[in-house]
Design an enzyme around this catalytic site. Sequence first.
Site, PDB file in Angstrom:
ATOM      1  N   TYR A   1       9.217  -4.505  39.384  1.00  0.00           N
ATOM      2  CA  TYR A   1       8.405  -5.341  39.763  1.00  0.00           C
ATOM      3  C   TYR A   1       8.358  -5.385  39.026  1.00  0.00           C
ATOM      4  O   TYR A   1       7.377  -7.348  38.108  1.00  0.00           O
ATOM      5  CB  TYR A   1       7.636  -3.841  40.357  1.00  0.00           C
ATOM      6  CG  TYR A   1       6.123  -4.785  39.873  1.00  0.00           C
ATOM      7  CD1 TYR A   1       5.670  -5.135  41.088  1.00  0.00           C
ATOM      8  CD2 TYR A   1       4.970  -4.332  38.913  1.00  0.00           C
ATOM      9  CE1 TYR A   1       3.965  -5.403  41.095  1.00  0.00           C
ATOM     10  CE2 TYR A   1       3.642  -4.567  39.347  1.00  0.00           C
ATOM     11  CZ  TYR A   1       3.545  -5.739  40.667  1.00  0.00           C
ATOM     12  OH  TYR A   1       1.914  -6.166  40.990  1.00  0.00           O
TER      13      TYR A   1
ATOM     14  N   ASP B   1       5.302 -15.198  57.457  1.00  0.00           N
ATOM     15  CA  ASP B   1       5.648 -14.407  56.580  1.00  0.00           C
ATOM     16  C   ASP B   1       6.838 -15.752  55.393  1.00  0.00           C
ATOM     17  O   ASP B   1       7.168 -15.634  55.695  1.00  0.00           O
ATOM     18  CB  ASP B   1       6.957 -13.516  57.093  1.00  0.00           C
ATOM     19  CG  ASP B   1       7.861 -12.353  56.138  1.00  0.00           C
ATOM     20  OD1 ASP B   1       7.671 -13.151  54.593  1.00  0.00           O
ATOM     21  OD2 ASP B   1       9.097 -11.968  56.784  1.00  0.00           O
TER      22      ASP B   1
ATOM     23  N   LYS C   1       7.175  -9.946  38.440  1.00  0.00           N
ATOM     24  CA  LYS C   1       6.268 -10.305  37.457  1.00  0.00           C
ATOM     25  C   LYS C   1       6.098 -11.251  35.826  1.00  0.00           C
ATOM     26  O   LYS C   1       5.484 -11.780  35.821  1.00  0.00           O
ATOM     27  CB  LYS C   1       5.101  -9.630  37.145  1.00  0.00           C
ATOM     28  CG  LYS C   1       4.216  -9.074  38.263  1.00  0.00           C
ATOM     29  CD  LYS C   1       3.888  -9.312  39.666  1.00  0.00           C
ATOM     30  CE  LYS C   1       3.197  -8.954  40.482  1.00  0.00           C
ATOM     31  NZ  LYS C   1       2.307  -9.878  41.507  1.00  0.00           N
TER      32      LYS C   1
END
Length: 248
Positions: A145, A57, A149
């Site tokens: 999101y 993870d 990015k």
Amino acid sequence: MTLAVVTGASSGIGAAVAQHLAERGLTVLGVARRAMALEKTGAQIRGPGRFESVVADLTTDAGIADVATAVAGRPVTALVHSAGIDHVREPAMTTRAELDHLWNANISAPFLLTKALLEFFADGAGVVFIGSTAAVRGIDRHAPYGASKAALLGLTVNLAADLAPRVRVNCVSPGGTRTPMTADYVNAYRQGTAPELADRAFAVESGRMLLGGLIEPKDVALTVGHLAVDAVAMTGTTVYVDGGFTAR
């Protein structure tokens, strides 16, 4: 044998990149959180390279350390960071915990893994981050999101400056790609939206792609492989593999 580390190798673009690099003769260390999914990727590899895997993870320090341990001091020619998470929610409903989780997965993980592998990179190694057209084209219910990015683009250019000339750092930003994440996005996008309105929205977006239709992961993998291995004169760049979406 040359080692490539590929995160998110359990499905989608990451799995396609792992397969492509192995076919080119590299030993691929695939990283993901799900052991069975990694085994499935490994079963699809058709050499001449090998596939190894590590379950980790990457939002945890222990996960980052596990990858560095699995490298075992071998020279790393390529690092492709495809692992990441999506987030579809109205701004008013987004929590701080969700933002922290998104940031850890999409920004902290690629930075900290690159840092952990610095001593192992071979001269001329290529680091490739997987971005998104959401960084430069607005999508409703996608602000955190898209922002994560966009931050990845900043990470690309600044790490390129830090690591030159020994290591190259580039980013590939796909558009709509036929992956499990895209399917999850469609399902999340439909929540609270009349099906006919969601269908109409996706039809409009697809119509903006000059080449039409969804992109296949293997097509993204070709560009990733070029940047990771072949593009020795490229660093600090973002390449859009989006079917012409951003050109609209």
